[in-house]
Scaffold this active site. Structure first.
Site, short mmCIF file in Angstrom:
data_model
loop_
_atom_site.label_atom_id
_atom_site.label_comp_id
_atom_site.label_asym_id
_atom_site.label_seq_id
_atom_site.Cartn_x
_atom_site.Cartn_y
_atom_site.Cartn_z
CG ASN A 1 -1.79 1.15 1.39
OD1 ASN A 1 -1.83 2.04 0.38
ND2 ASN A 1 -2.48 1.38 2.46
CE LYS B 1 -0.32 3.09 4.74
NZ LYS B 1 -0.27 3.41 6.12
CG HIS C 1 -5.87 2.19 5.01
ND1 HIS C 1 -5.59 3.03 6.00
CD2 HIS C 1 -4.85 0.91 4.93
CE1 HIS C 1 -4.21 2.56 6.35
NE2 HIS C 1 -3.72 1.52 5.71
CD GLU D 1 -3.27 5.73 6.66
OE1 GLU D 1 -3.07 5.42 5.47
OE2 GLU D 1 -2.22 5.06 7.27
CD GLU E 1 -3.74 -2.58 7.04
OE1 GLU E 1 -2.62 -2.66 6.82
OE2 GLU E 1 -4.38 -1.63 6.80
N GLY F 1 2.42 2.17 10.83
CA GLY F 1 3.19 3.35 10.57
C GLY F 1 3.97 3.56 11.84
CB SER G 1 5.13 -1.95 11.82
OG SER G 1 4.56 -0.71 12.10
P1 PGA Z 1 2.47 -0.01 7.61
O1 PGA Z 1 1.25 0.48 6.78
O2 PGA Z 1 3.23 -0.99 7.10
O3 PGA Z 1 3.55 1.33 7.17
O4 PGA Z 1 2.50 0.06 9.14
C1 PGA Z 1 0.42 -0.74 6.81
C2 PGA Z 1 -0.89 -0.22 6.07
O5 PGA Z 1 -1.34 0.96 6.41
O6 PGA Z 1 -1.36 -0.65 5.46
#
Ligand code: PGA
Length: 250
Positions: free
Chosen positions: A9, A11, A95, A97, A167, A173, A213
């Site tokens: 992803n 982003k 997601h 976000e 997630e 992140g 992560s």
């Molecule tokens: P990350 O993000 O691996 O940077 O923690 C995962 C995601 O949001 O899909």
């Protein structure tokens, strides 16, 4: 056997040159065979370039979001037909976000999922709890409620077009990862929740990805869990070597 999947992803991180460069690097790092499906999710304006750049490779280009509306006066939105017209067959929906920053509701996500599935798309449906919910012990009910509201309007047949991504928001992140045991515990819980509604056969075929992560140094242990079928990877997917190392972690 469930499909194993590693999806990157990206982003809102890559412009056109970065998108093209990252795809070239991933192609260079690709081993002869991989034990998983490999997906990348660039930003909307670059999906077509990414699709063309990935032809004749095992890389599938997926979208990070889509509108639930078919067409018309929806300024700034991108429709399922538009995605399909540039070769996209799968889309990430829900997601955290999108839920938190853009206030997408369970109702919106249910509508997006149904619309995408009706047009034959595959949906990577995300769910996950916040830190307070985990600390307060409501993580299971939070996540199952997201699934119930987002997916349970689908038929058995339609659910086969869904991949789940668990997630935990506190691990996205942040560099903090759910332990392999925490991931397994939630994935097993989700699979049995799906089995109660759709039956064991459907639940056993459902791929459930872990996200939060995921890195080359923790992927092997996380992917070794019996109910973890791969990963949705953010930060580490922006580096071709890390991304491929994760994809080799089965
Ligand atoms: P990350 O993000 O691996 O940077 O923690 C995962 C995601 O949001 O899909």
């Amino acid at each position: 056997m469930r499909n194993k999947i590693v999806a990157g992803n990206w982003k809102m991180n890559c412009d056109l040159p970065m998108t093209q460069d990252l795809i070239s690097k991933i192609k260079r790092e690709l081993p002869g065979t991989l034990d998983c499906e490999l997906m990348i999710a660039p930003s909307h304006p670059f999906l077509y370039a990414a699709f063309n750049g990935s032809l004749d490779t095992p890389i599938e280009v997926v979208a990070q979001n889509v509108s639930q509306h078919e067409k018309g006066a929806y300024t700034g939105e991108v429709s399922i037909d538009m995605l399909q017209s540039v070769g996209v067959k799968s889309v990430i929906i829900g997601h955290s976000e999108r839920r938190d920053e853009f206030h997408e509701t369970d109702h919106d996500l249910a509508a997006k999922t149904k619309a995408a599935i009706d047009k034959g798309m595959r949906v990577i449906f995300c769910c996950g709890e916040h830190l307070e919910q985990r600390q307060g012990g409501s993580h299971f009910t939070t996540v199952t409620a997201q699934i119930e509201k987002g997916l349970f309007h689908l038929s058995n047949k339609e659910l086969k077009q869904v991949v789940l991504a668990y997630e935990p928001v506190w691990a996205i992140g942040t560099g903090e990862t759910a332990s392999p045991q925490q991931a397994q515990e939630m994935h097993a819980h989700l699979r049995s929740f799906i089995a109660d509604k759709y039956g064991d056969k459907v639940a056993q075929q459902l791929s459930i990805l872990y996200g939060g992560s995921v890195k080359p140094d923790n992927a092997v242990e996380i992917f070794a869990q019996p109910d973890v079928d791969g990963g949705l990877v953010g930060g580490a997917s922006l580096d071709a070597s890390s991304f491929i190392a994760i994809a080799k972690s089965f």
